[in-house]
Enzyme design. Structure first.
Site, PDB file in Angstrom:
ATOM      1  CD  GLU A 275       1.166  -4.282  17.446  1.00  0.00           C
ATOM      2  OE1 GLU A 275       2.142  -3.517  17.574  1.00  0.00           O
ATOM      3  OE2 GLU A 275       0.490  -4.701  18.385  1.00  0.00           O
TER       4      GLU A 275
ATOM      5  NE  ARG B  42      -2.623  -0.477   3.438  1.00  0.00           N
ATOM      6  CZ  ARG B  42      -2.638  -1.512   4.284  1.00  0.00           C
ATOM      7  NH1 ARG B  42      -3.242  -2.643   3.953  1.00  0.00           N
ATOM      8  NH2 ARG B  42      -2.050  -1.416   5.454  1.00  0.00           N
TER       9      ARG B  42
END
Lengths: 182, 182
Positions: free
Chosen positions: A97, A60
């Site tokens: 994460e 992205r």
């Protein structure tokens, strides 16, 4: 136009309990996409800054990064997941994460002393941003700016980028949001 | 400037016997990147064409596609590999030289009757281009243009795109080259 309202939120993506901030709903909206680009460019233009290269991470990040490269008359350099780049390259691992991952950069993508702008759609824990900085600096480039469309302020990733000129266009403070790099 | 010379070739990537045409060596060259974008834009601008959306496939396609979206004052719509898009979506499978893969598009990314430009870095067998057309048309969009930086003419992919207004900026005829979508 309130660009914040153009960012759609998706509960429980990519995992249960995560609220995902979807930048694609902004990109597909022509006036919002144009304003977002112009606002990011303006921040650095006002400072009369010049960049030789714009660097962005797969996938992205490429969307805003390549437009900013064009606007600044700079070359565009993609950082890619391992195995995607065909030429001589160096690698930097980073943590998300969820897991450990890595980015690669072509060795000849940045020359010593070149002025670099790093662009990404999202700054959360800044793991990918730090990997990008390391790769640029390993090649001798100078990171003179970092631009993010969205910053998740409560994750405090931006604190890891002290000493760099960072600009986040849209800041969200929501403790349900975690970083996801797809 | 001869843009063809800015495309580096890499033997035996991603597989033995394949000559890979590397568009990243052009993208990282600022004047070449700018000229490539301007030449692609000019082809459609001269015809006074208007686009509501620019659609590109993951991941290298995003690089030129998003700049063209900005230049045409259009929204940018990414087609992504399965599982990457967070919202309601539809899927289209396609074949590459090596395997079967698929792209997804958000259901609300294109509205009925919208004028669409499909942009990709490379046209080889046109498997990904055909998948992109199908997804756009399933949502009721009208594919009014297709732009490629590089066309591998001997693979004859462009013949599958008859009836569409296609423009390839750089044509290469080399029988050692095969398509690889990374």
């Amino acid at each position: 136009m309130d660009l914040r309202k153009k960012i759609r939120t998706i509960p429980n993506f990519p995992k249960e309990g995560i609220l995902f901030y979807d930048v694609m709903s902004l990109f597909q909206d022509a006036p919002a996409f144009r304003q977002a680009v112009d606002d990011l460019v303006e921040y650095f233009m006002k400072k009369d800054m010049h960049f030789d290269k714009v660097v962005s991470t797969e996938a992205r990040g490429f969307i805003l990064g390549s437009v900013l490269a064009y606007e600044f008359h700079a070359g565009f350099v993609p950082l890619r997941k391992p195995g995607k780049l065909p030429y001589k390259k160096i690698k930097q691992e980073f943590k998300t994460e969820y897991s450990t991952d890595a980015f690669e950069i072509h060795e000849d993508a940045i020359e010593k002393g070149e002025s670099v702008l790093i662009v990404d759609d999202l700054c959360a824990t800044a793991g990918t941003a730090c990997a990008a900085i390391n790769l640029v600096e390993m090649l001798g480039g100078k990171v003179n700016g970092m631009a993010f469309l969205v910053e998740l302020t409560f994750l405090k990733g931006i604190e890891k980028l002290k000493g760099y000129d960072t600009f986040s266009l849209l800041k969200f403070d929501n403790e349900n949001v975690k970083e996801e790099k797809t």
